[in-house]
Motif scaffolding. Sequence first.
Motif, PDB file in Angstrom:
ATOM      1  N   GLN A  62       0.807  -1.216   0.000  1.00 39.72           N
ATOM      2  CA  GLN A  62       0.000   0.000   0.000  1.00 39.72           C
ATOM      3  C   GLN A  62       0.843   1.271   0.000  1.00 39.72           C
ATOM      4  O   GLN A  62       0.565   2.216  -0.752  1.00 39.72           O
ATOM      5  CB  GLN A  62      -0.938  -0.003   1.211  1.00 39.72           C
ATOM      6  N   GLU A  63       1.891   1.312   0.829  1.00 39.26           N
ATOM      7  CA  GLU A  63       2.721   2.511   0.910  1.00 39.26           C
ATOM      8  C   GLU A  63       3.420   2.797  -0.413  1.00 39.26           C
ATOM      9  O   GLU A  63       3.429   3.936  -0.905  1.00 39.26           O
ATOM     10  CB  GLU A  63       3.773   2.356   2.010  1.00 39.26           C
ATOM     11  N   ARG A  95       2.642   1.659  -3.441  1.00 37.23           N
ATOM     12  CA  ARG A  95       1.702   1.960  -4.524  1.00 37.23           C
ATOM     13  C   ARG A  95       1.197   3.399  -4.409  1.00 37.23           C
ATOM     14  O   ARG A  95       1.038   4.095  -5.419  1.00 37.23           O
ATOM     15  CB  ARG A  95       0.526   0.984  -4.495  1.00 37.23           C
ATOM     16  N   LYS A  96       0.933   3.850  -3.201  1.00 37.37           N
ATOM     17  CA  LYS A  96       0.479   5.227  -3.014  1.00 37.37           C
ATOM     18  C   LYS A  96       1.525   6.213  -3.526  1.00 37.37           C
ATOM     19  O   LYS A  96       1.200   7.187  -4.219  1.00 37.37           O
ATOM     20  CB  LYS A  96       0.189   5.487  -1.536  1.00 37.37           C
ATOM     21  N   GLN A 145       1.323   8.892  -6.810  1.00 41.02           N
ATOM     22  CA  GLN A 145       1.685  10.309  -6.744  1.00 41.02           C
ATOM     23  C   GLN A 145       2.756  10.625  -7.789  1.00 41.02           C
ATOM     24  O   GLN A 145       2.734  11.689  -8.428  1.00 41.02           O
ATOM     25  CB  GLN A 145       2.186  10.649  -5.341  1.00 41.02           C
ATOM     26  N   SER A 202     -10.272   8.432  -6.046  1.00 42.47           N
ATOM     27  CA  SER A 202     -10.008   7.952  -4.686  1.00 42.47           C
ATOM     28  C   SER A 202     -10.072   6.436  -4.616  1.00 42.47           C
ATOM     29  O   SER A 202      -9.245   5.790  -3.960  1.00 42.47           O
ATOM     30  CB  SER A 202     -11.018   8.559  -3.708  1.00 42.47           C
ATOM     31  N   ALA A 245      -7.014   4.861  -6.155  1.00 44.50           N
ATOM     32  CA  ALA A 245      -5.827   5.051  -5.322  1.00 44.50           C
ATOM     33  C   ALA A 245      -5.768   4.061  -4.167  1.00 44.50           C
ATOM     34  O   ALA A 245      -4.682   3.740  -3.684  1.00 44.50           O
ATOM     35  CB  ALA A 245      -5.791   6.480  -4.784  1.00 44.50           C
ATOM     36  N   HIS A 246      -6.909   3.569  -3.726  1.00 43.21           N
ATOM     37  CA  HIS A 246      -6.944   2.675  -2.568  1.00 43.21           C
ATOM     38  C   HIS A 246      -7.198   1.215  -2.928  1.00 43.21           C
ATOM     39  O   HIS A 246      -6.963   0.331  -2.102  1.00 43.21           O
ATOM     40  CB  HIS A 246      -8.024   3.131  -1.576  1.00 43.21           C
ATOM     41  N   GLN A 301     -10.172   4.753   5.821  1.00 39.90           N
ATOM     42  CA  GLN A 301      -8.723   4.902   5.669  1.00 39.90           C
ATOM     43  C   GLN A 301      -8.310   6.370   5.708  1.00 39.90           C
ATOM     44  O   GLN A 301      -7.305   6.728   6.321  1.00 39.90           O
ATOM     45  CB  GLN A 301      -8.264   4.267   4.354  1.00 39.90           C
ATOM     46  N   GLN A 302      -9.081   7.216   5.037  1.00 39.28           N
ATOM     47  CA  GLN A 302      -8.750   8.635   5.021  1.00 39.28           C
ATOM     48  C   GLN A 302      -8.896   9.244   6.410  1.00 39.28           C
ATOM     49  O   GLN A 302      -8.104  10.097   6.816  1.00 39.28           O
ATOM     50  CB  GLN A 302      -9.643   9.362   4.014  1.00 39.28           C
ATOM     51  N   CYS A 359       3.651  12.948   1.877  1.00 38.04           N
ATOM     52  CA  CYS A 359       3.789  12.188   0.641  1.00 38.04           C
ATOM     53  C   CYS A 359       5.265  12.156   0.266  1.00 38.04           C
ATOM     54  O   CYS A 359       6.078  12.888   0.823  1.00 38.04           O
ATOM     55  CB  CYS A 359       2.957  12.818  -0.481  1.00 38.04           C
TER      56      CYS A 359
END
Length: 408
Positions: free
Chosen positions: A95-96, A98-99, A103, A250, A253-254, A354-355, A366
């Motif tokens: 997850q980290e 990919r986020k 970006q 959104s 992204a998740h 999550q947000q 970021c």
Amino acid sequence: FGSSRCGLSHLAGVLPNLWHLDAAMGAGVGDVFGAVGSQTSAAPPPELIDELDQKGASNELVQDWAAREAKNMARLAQRHGKCGNDVPPGQPLNQELRKAALQFLTSLVELSGLPQSTWFDAVLLLDLCYLSGRVGEEVLPSVCTVLVTVLGKNESATSTVRLADLSILTTRFAMWMSGMGYYVLCQEVTKVELRKQETAVLSALDWQLNWPSVRTWLSAFCDRFDVLLRHTMTSNIEWIFAQSIFSASSLVAHHPASATMAPQRMANGLLCIFLVVARMVPLAALRPAHLSQEEWEERFCKSQCMGAPPSSSLPPAWGAGILRFLTIVTGCEFRTLVVDAHLVVEAMLDVTHQQHAATQVPGAKCWLQHFPQDEHWWRYSKESSQPQAHQQEPDPEPELGRRLVAVC
């Protein structure tokens, strides 16, 4: 998901158009569409087929997309590939990472001057690359850059995207990964390395770039709706498209693309949800059988940050007609749309949670925020894992520097 909307009052000037639908169609909507009880999709009226072709939203195209997507997702879900030697089963990026990659893709797309749709295409192809099992995390910076460059070439034969320009930003992302403890194959990413990875990326994608993203699906669905409703509700459809795209960014992204959350399923769900929000179809019509009406309304409202469920502004026969059109627009059975709408509502709830959790983490940043935002940030030292500002050297590419700073 509710942050981009101005409330249902925004529709005050839009919804009156609905009341002209009956006259525009020349007959009662209920008579035109028939009952929604049928569980099979139908074809559009013959006189509208040519217009659908002109819009690039024909039945044949939608059916081809659906068949290709289902086949590809099923193939990627298999434990081993079939390309000579067994290919290890692919796994989504953590997850980290990919986020950060998403970006990074945003920066690359903006720097390259490509349209917003390219970001959705690039994210989908990134997920497909890693599901294939043929590329590793250690080349992630190069994979991202290659995807944007090949999509730029696909967008226009005269694309001005230069690997030399993008390799600077790619090197910076590679340094960030290394600084965060990830192994990277090359901290200094050159044009030679990018060209080498281009072949590997295209091979991982089986040399197929034209996979429909969720944005592509939504665009086709909304074009089809507009044509089938004979342009009597264009402003409504445009509003639904804009809100769907905002939420899709959104969700994408998740939730990486997978057989469970394929682009078509996400688009189906978003279209259904925002038809409800626009008060064009009743929320109750999309209720999953295993949820009570109260449970369904509660989960829907939480996913949309609403205090109360929206109520349809249309007469029952008209709402039934819109639902009937929905099966024609998507090419899916109504029960499939109910499942997909529920899937996306649950995904929206997950993103909302999550947000909310992310806002509780102090100092969260970021990947771009780990570096100084000055006009020399793209310079780096081979002896250091951190970018170095070479203040004494003249800047050979001042315009590129200004563009990169603007992007970040």
